[in-house]
Design an enzyme around this catalytic site. Structure first.
Site, mmCIF file in Angstrom:
data_model
loop_
_atom_site.group_PDB
_atom_site.id
_atom_site.type_symbol
_atom_site.label_atom_id
_atom_site.label_comp_id
_atom_site.label_asym_id
_atom_site.label_seq_id
_atom_site.Cartn_x
_atom_site.Cartn_y
_atom_site.Cartn_z
ATOM 1 N N GLU A 42 -3.953 -7.399 15.832
ATOM 2 C CA GLU A 42 -3.491 -6.061 15.432
ATOM 3 C C GLU A 42 -4.642 -5.058 15.580
ATOM 4 O O GLU A 42 -4.426 -3.889 15.860
ATOM 5 C CB GLU A 42 -2.978 -6.093 13.983
ATOM 6 C CG GLU A 42 -2.022 -4.954 13.663
ATOM 7 C CD GLU A 42 -1.259 -5.179 12.361
ATOM 8 O OE1 GLU A 42 -0.339 -6.005 12.343
ATOM 9 O OE2 GLU A 42 -1.592 -4.522 11.370
ATOM 10 N N LYS A 61 0.841 -1.188 0.000
ATOM 11 C CA LYS A 61 0.000 0.000 0.000
ATOM 12 C C LYS A 61 0.885 1.251 0.000
ATOM 13 O O LYS A 61 0.671 2.174 -0.765
ATOM 14 C CB LYS A 61 -0.877 -0.063 1.261
ATOM 15 C CG LYS A 61 -1.955 0.956 1.325
ATOM 16 C CD LYS A 61 -2.895 0.590 2.468
ATOM 17 C CE LYS A 61 -3.667 1.783 2.945
ATOM 18 N NZ LYS A 61 -4.524 1.475 4.102
ATOM 19 N N HIS A 86 -3.755 -34.373 18.328
ATOM 20 C CA HIS A 86 -2.593 -35.169 18.741
ATOM 21 C C HIS A 86 -1.483 -34.265 19.248
ATOM 22 O O HIS A 86 -0.329 -34.676 19.309
ATOM 23 C CB HIS A 86 -2.097 -36.003 17.563
ATOM 24 C CG HIS A 86 -3.166 -36.918 17.047
ATOM 25 N ND1 HIS A 86 -3.273 -38.241 17.431
ATOM 26 C CD2 HIS A 86 -4.208 -36.674 16.221
ATOM 27 C CE1 HIS A 86 -4.324 -38.771 16.830
ATOM 28 N NE2 HIS A 86 -4.921 -37.846 16.095
ATOM 29 N N GLY A 113 -4.822 -2.359 5.630
ATOM 30 C CA GLY A 113 -3.984 -3.459 5.131
ATOM 31 C C GLY A 113 -4.558 -4.831 5.438
ATOM 32 O O GLY A 113 -4.716 -5.673 4.551
ATOM 33 N N ARG A 114 -4.908 -5.066 6.694
ATOM 34 C CA ARG A 114 -5.359 -6.414 7.078
ATOM 35 C C ARG A 114 -6.800 -6.709 6.653
ATOM 36 O O ARG A 114 -7.310 -7.788 6.932
ATOM 37 C CB ARG A 114 -5.154 -6.626 8.581
ATOM 38 C CG ARG A 114 -5.795 -5.592 9.470
ATOM 39 C CD ARG A 114 -5.284 -5.721 10.911
ATOM 40 N NE ARG A 114 -5.758 -4.661 11.785
ATOM 41 C CZ ARG A 114 -5.193 -3.459 11.876
ATOM 42 N NH1 ARG A 114 -4.163 -3.148 11.149
ATOM 43 N NH2 ARG A 114 -5.683 -2.553 12.718
ATOM 44 N N GLU A 132 10.706 -4.724 4.166
ATOM 45 C CA GLU A 132 10.769 -6.132 3.748
ATOM 46 C C GLU A 132 10.390 -6.284 2.272
ATOM 47 O O GLU A 132 11.075 -6.942 1.494
ATOM 48 C CB GLU A 132 9.804 -6.985 4.584
ATOM 49 C CG GLU A 132 10.181 -7.156 6.035
ATOM 50 C CD GLU A 132 9.583 -6.089 6.943
ATOM 51 O OE1 GLU A 132 9.288 -4.972 6.467
ATOM 52 O OE2 GLU A 132 9.425 -6.384 8.138
ATOM 53 N N LYS A 142 9.433 -0.968 13.594
ATOM 54 C CA LYS A 142 9.925 -0.625 12.257
ATOM 55 C C LYS A 142 10.915 0.545 12.356
ATOM 56 O O LYS A 142 11.977 0.525 11.761
ATOM 57 C CB LYS A 142 8.775 -0.175 11.352
ATOM 58 C CG LYS A 142 7.845 -1.268 10.883
ATOM 59 C CD LYS A 142 6.914 -0.671 9.825
ATOM 60 C CE LYS A 142 5.726 -1.544 9.545
ATOM 61 N NZ LYS A 142 4.802 -0.979 8.572
#
Ligand code: G6Q
Length: 522
Positions: free
Chosen positions: A354, A208, A385, A268-269, A214, A512
């Protein structure tokens, strides 16, 4: 209209809930279940979705009081504010309109006085035509070959959503191989690069802001790798971008025609419904991508219009508040009984934690009650398990969502019967447990009467552990859209009740900044 601003613990309903909690806190699901109609009374449906929430530590009075809380807080007004495009992400001065991205209605939605529906339609048409070209093989790479591999370069909201959906819809996938590069750890991109051929790979850079360390690092590395065999004039055939930052995209060397826009009013999310979902459309085709959006819209309409008593996201959000704020539960498990959904818990961790991991209320004051729950989980039956021991017999109260499907996709009915027997078996074991008497009898019948004294306490299951059974007919793009939108609205509802801002994320920004400072010093 601004969001309501009420301390939930100061409401009349909260006081009543506190009194009610003190009265019923020791109730047992086992005892509640002695009433015949419990399952019918505590189930909700929405076409192919049914939600059985009867195995919770609640009575009809609990639901009534929780719904009173939602009403007193002003949830309905808040829902309208969100859907209408009011600036409810106050700290970032933005509207929150992922719901508009999947709306088929002609009704305008205004942002700064302008109807955004036409731009959404234009963006969808662009996604469709581009996906069709790549999938059909008409889109050629720099040596004239068709595309075989897609690499989505993004992180956080620009990675988790598309990655989870592509994984979940694997059954509907076409011939294109899809890869996701997110971590700045160079080994991540290196492993993926190993599998690529520059002549037939399409890179989708999703950012965005187009400034995320990254993503830009990974994109540069992949561009340099590509340029070992191709030239800068070949970039337009192999690199496309999804971003709001057109200048940075241009500086990176991406052709204007290859830019898919995003908007500030999509967080974003919550962005997989925008062009951030381009990799989804490329992987499963535009029709399936559109069906995903349609499923989400079905949940949006339900959430917006259904009265709270029968509103699936509202009820499950309120139940989560009940355990979080009254029973003091700290975590919730999400347990899909479908291997396809193995990335859903990771995706939800970002969406939920978040959004609602906030300790300051909408006045800017420090909060003295609990907010966002910790979410975790994995797929059944594998997790049975593994960690389920603690959920069944540990000291912690962990409400769980069991997500299941009536039908399997490949139709191996024997497997599916076993899978669903486990699904229901776990739900029942959590709720009803195993009494001393049962264990006693079991040891006796199995010829182990001599071990009763030593083994009995370890084999008893107290039960009374709450869960919701979220059951769809089948895993389809549409039902998946509905499921994801359900969790989005649950998040929103809880944020409204806790009086926090769910759509900012200042907590991730400090890290960041520090990383950037440290890098400069090196
Ligand atoms: C999500 C967050 C965050 C964001 C990433 C990627 O809601 O804002 O996870 O999606 O930091 O950001 P860009 O898309 O700007 O690269």
């Amino acid at each position: 209209m601004a969001l309501p601003n009420n301390n939930p613990t100061q409401t009349i309903a909260w006081q009543q809930l506190t009194d009610h909690f003190n009265e019923i806190k020791d109730i047992k699901i086992q005892d509640l279940y002695k009433h015949d109609d419990r399952q019918k009374d505590f189930s909700l449906t929405l076409n192919d979705l049914s939600v059985d929430f009867s195995k919770n530590r609640i009575t009809s009075e609990t639901i009534k009081l929780l719904v009173d809380l939602a009403k007193e807080i002003g949830l309905q007004e808040a829902i309208e504010s969100q859907f209408n495009g009011e600036v409810i992400n106050v700290t970032e001065n933005r509207a929150v309109l992922h719901t508009a991205l999947r709306s088929n209605s002609e009704d305008p939605v205004l942002v700064e006085g302008k109807n955004i529906k036409p731009q959404i339609q234009t963006a969808l048409r662009k996604i469709r035509s581009f996906s069709n070209k790549v999938i059909s093989g008409k889109w050629k790479g720099y040596t004239g070959k068709s595309i075989t591999d897609i690499v989505n370069i993004g992180i956080g909201g620009s990675d988790l959503g598309p990655d989870m959906i592509v994984e979940s819809l694997q059954y509907y996938k076409n011939h294109l191989n899809t890869h996701f590069v997110s971590n700045v750890d160079g080994d991540h991109v290196s492993e993926i690069m190993k599998r690529l051929d520059p002549e037939t790979t399409l890179f989708v850079i999703v950012s965005k802001t187009f400034t995320t360390q990254e993503t830009i690092t990974n994109a540069e590395t992949l561009k340099n790798w590509f340029l070992k065999s191709a030239t800068i004039f070949d970039i337009p055939k192999h690199f496309v971008a999804v971003s709001t930052n057109l200048v940075a995209v241009d500086n990176f060397g991406i052709d204007k025609a290859n830019v898919f826009t995003m908007w500030n009013w999509v967080g974003g999310r919550f962005s997989l419904w925008s062009a951030v979902g381009l990799s989804i459309s490329l992987s499963v085709g535009f029709e399936n991508y559109k069906a995903l959006l349609d499923g989400a819209e079905e949940m949006d309409i339900h959430f917006r219009n259904e009265s709270f008593e029968t509103n699936i996201p509202v009820i499950l959000a309120l139940l989560s508040v009940w355990y979080n704020n009254f029973y003091g539960a700290e975590t919730e498990a999400v347990l899909p009984y479908s291997q396809y959904l193995k990335k859903l818990p990771d995706y939800l961790q970002q969406a939920i934690m978040e959004s609602n991991g906030k300790g300051v209320d909408r006045n800017g004051d420090k909060i003295d009650y609990q907010t966002g729950t910790i979410v975790w989980g994995s797929t059944g039956t594998n997790m049975q398990h593994a960690f389920m021991q603690l959920v069944h017999q540990g000291t912690k109260l962990i409400p769980a969502d069991f997500i299941g499907y009536k039908e399997s996709l490949y139709g191996l009915t024997d497997h599916h019967k076993k899978l669903m027997a486990n699904y229901y078996g776990q739900i029942d074991a959590l709720a009803f447990g195993k009494t001393k008497e049962d264990v006693h009898l079991e040891l006796q019948v199995s010829g182990n009467a001599d071990k009763i004294n030593t083994l009995l306490p370890f084999k008893v299951f107290e039960g009374n552990r709450p869960s919701n059974a979220i059951l769809f007919d089948k895993l389809t793009p549409k039902s998946l859209g509905k499921l994801v939108a359900f969790y989005e609205h649950k998040i929103f509802t809880q944020g409204i009740i806790w009086n926090i801002y769910s759509y900012d994320q200042f907590g991730v920004e400090l890290g960041k900044e520090l990383a950037k400072k440290l890098l400069k010093k090196q």
